[in-house]
Write a protein that holds these residues in place. Structure first.
Motif, PDB file in Angstrom:
ATOM      1  N   ASP A 231       0.852  -1.190   0.000  1.00 34.79           N
ATOM      2  CA  ASP A 231       0.000   0.000   0.000  1.00 34.79           C
ATOM      3  C   ASP A 231       0.892   1.246   0.000  1.00 34.79           C
ATOM      4  O   ASP A 231       1.804   1.356   0.829  1.00 34.79           O
ATOM      5  CB  ASP A 231      -0.846  -0.051   1.290  1.00 34.79           C
ATOM      6  N   ILE A 232       0.618   2.166  -0.917  1.00 35.95           N
ATOM      7  CA  ILE A 232       1.359   3.441  -0.941  1.00 35.95           C
ATOM      8  C   ILE A 232       0.360   4.568  -0.718  1.00 35.95           C
ATOM      9  O   ILE A 232      -0.735   4.552  -1.273  1.00 35.95           O
ATOM     10  CB  ILE A 232       2.144   3.617  -2.264  1.00 35.95           C
ATOM     11  N   SER A 236      -1.748  15.144  -2.813  1.00 36.08           N
ATOM     12  CA  SER A 236      -1.091  16.243  -3.526  1.00 36.08           C
ATOM     13  C   SER A 236      -0.708  17.372  -2.581  1.00 36.08           C
ATOM     14  O   SER A 236       0.398  17.900  -2.663  1.00 36.08           O
ATOM     15  CB  SER A 236      -2.008  16.816  -4.591  1.00 36.08           C
ATOM     16  N   ASP A 301      -8.464  12.067   5.897  1.00 36.92           N
ATOM     17  CA  ASP A 301      -8.312  10.602   5.835  1.00 36.92           C
ATOM     18  C   ASP A 301      -8.302  10.001   7.245  1.00 36.92           C
ATOM     19  O   ASP A 301      -7.650  10.536   8.141  1.00 36.92           O
ATOM     20  CB  ASP A 301      -6.991  10.235   5.136  1.00 36.92           C
ATOM     21  N   LYS A 427      -8.848   6.186 -10.139  1.00 32.83           N
ATOM     22  CA  LYS A 427      -9.566   6.043  -8.875  1.00 32.83           C
ATOM     23  C   LYS A 427     -10.991   5.559  -9.164  1.00 32.83           C
ATOM     24  O   LYS A 427     -11.687   6.132  -9.993  1.00 32.83           O
ATOM     25  CB  LYS A 427      -9.609   7.387  -8.138  1.00 32.83           C
TER      26      LYS A 427
END
Ligand code: DLL
Length: 444
Positions: A231-232, A236, A301, A427
């Protein structure tokens, strides 16, 4: 594997480095960005007063609308003439958000991405297939520069044109593939449709992110391609990809590039810090960025933080997988749930492929949710391609029960034919909101 010195620094060394870098960042924004100077003045604080990392709590938060309000370059800490790159988000509500980089920023970003690719299994001398979109999105170029710096032959294929992607994977023999998890699933499906076995490619590692995904999805992709998938994470506003990465040795939590970003987790309602290990909103302060420094940027997030040495040798703080964005959290009859949790449990049901969509309709205070799930080819053949077959009803009931028992939500389930849920090339769009006047708005 050779680690960068900062990846295995002691907590004391890291704290010292972070404090020095934080102080110089605070001086920089105070001197160069009127937005920050005004905020600091309102709170009666000056950069010199910061003597410990704990003082970070004195600083105000920054949010996405601050970027929009200062569109395009109002928050930059350098003159336009010093910029060498601009990226921007598409901006679902009006103006896009713009981020800029100096030459030094690009160097730092490339180094972090090179470190990330190495952590996820990439090696100099091998080939990396980069299926993240190139353009204003940071995924394509972000991975590209890091991959080249690591010494990998980088294939800048971008997203889309899946048949060509498959041919290039066969011909160039990459060991690493990068892209969104939903697009990788799409590639696997196309290969299977062409009678090819994705497990037989040269691929060994996958570097997937830019959208929430689940452990079940990891298992699915690892099995389909016979790879290890890491997972990365990044965004931005903070940098782009490279803020955090899982190591391929342990694959349990993402190592944050702590030498460049100070991470916090807060309760999004009270804005107070949450204890280590508990979920909350991720907040980042950049420590080395020149063009666009961010101070206590609220990412939206949801994740948690965990300290401790990892078996891979890294000592940097880890973040959990991102569960989802606060604004994507669904509240279905009072129960909070993220699409990634729905995905996780959905994939435990046999006969269903990992493509799904949530169709939301609000009438008054009631939220009506229809979960669209797609059957696989074997199931479809078994029911003689007849969606009125009683086995379809049984399957829908099973999905409903799985949602009720695990996510505690009641949803209607619509079973659809194979290959009818739109496939993603970047996405994935998981949520479709129907407003009362029947207009549809899409959320990624
Ligand atoms: O998505 C940067 C990126 C590119 C990350 C390639 C990883 C790989 P944005 O377009 O600004 O940047 O979107 C950032 O995407 O705030 C998260 O909500 C989501 N996101 C990014 N990585 C992950 C991940 C790029 N690994 C927003 N898991 C972030 C879950 C992710 N969500």
């Amino acid at each position: 594997m050779i680690l960068h010195g900062n990846e295995s620094a002691s907590p004391e060394e890291m704290e010292k480095l972070q404090l020095n870098r934080l102080r110089s960042t605070l001086h920089r924004v105070y001197e160069k960005v009127p937005f920050f100077r005004k905020k600091f003045a309102e709170l009666g604080i000056e950069p010199d007063q910061f003597t410990s990392l704990g003082d970070i709590h004195k600083l105000p938060f920054m949010v996405k609308s601050d970027l929009r309000d200062h569109y395009p370059f109002g928050l930059f800490a350098v003159n336009k003439s010093e910029l060498v790159r601009l990226h921007a988000s598409s901006g679902t509500s009006g103006k896009p958000t713009v981020v800029g980089y100096t030459e030094k920023d690009i160097k730092m970003w490339s180094e972090l991405v090179a470190r990330s690719i190495a952590a996820a299994g990439g090696k100099p001398g091998e080939v990396l297939h980069n299926a993240y979109g190139y353009g204003l999105f940071t995924g394509g170029l972000g991975l590209h520069f890091g991959s080249e710096l690591l010494g990998m032959a980088t294939v800048p294929v971008s997203g889309g044109n899946t048949d060509r992607q498959i041919a290039l994977i066969e011909d160039f023999q990459p060991t690493v593939i990068c892209g969104t998890p939903s697009y990788l699933l799409n590639i696997a499906e196309k290969m299977e449709g062409q009678g090819k076995d994705p497990r037989k490619t040269s691929l060994k590692y996958g570097i997937f992110g830019a959208e929430p995904w689940s452990e079940e999805m990891r298992r699915t992709l690892e099995e389909k391609f016979s790879i290890k998938a890491c997972d990365i994470y990044g965004l931005s506003e903070v940098l782009g990809p490279g803020v955090a990465i899982e190591c391929h040795e342990v694959q349990d939590g993402l190592h944050i590039a702590e030498d460049h970003f100070l991470a916090e987790v807060i309760n999004p309602d009270t804005l107070e810090p949450v204890p280590e290990g508990e979920d909350g909103e991720l907040v980042f302060t950049s420590l080395t960025k020149e063009a666009f420094p961010v101070i206590r940027y609220r990412t939206g997030d949801i994740a948690s933080l965990q300290r401790g040495k990892c078996a891979c040798g890294r000592t940097t703080i880890k973040m959990s997988r991102v569960k989802g964005r606060i604004d994507d959290m669904l509240i279905i009859r009072g129960v909070n749930v993220f699409p990634s949790e729905i995905e996780h449990f959905l994939l435990t049901v046999e006969g269903i492929v990992p493509h799904y969509q949530l169709h939301m309709q609000k009438s008054g205070s009631m939220q009506h949710v229809e979960l669209h799930v797609e059957v696989d080819d074997t199931f479809y053949a078994d029911i003689d391609m007849d969606l009125n077959h009683y086995n379809v009803k049984i399957l829908a009931n099973r999905v409903q029960r799985v949602m009720k028992n695990n996510c505690l939500i009641s949803v209607d389930v619509k079973v659809v034919k194979p290959k009818t849920i739109p496939r993603s090339e970047g996405k994935a769009v998981r949520i479709i909101e129907k407003t009362s006047n029947k207009e549809e708005t899409l959320k990624t």
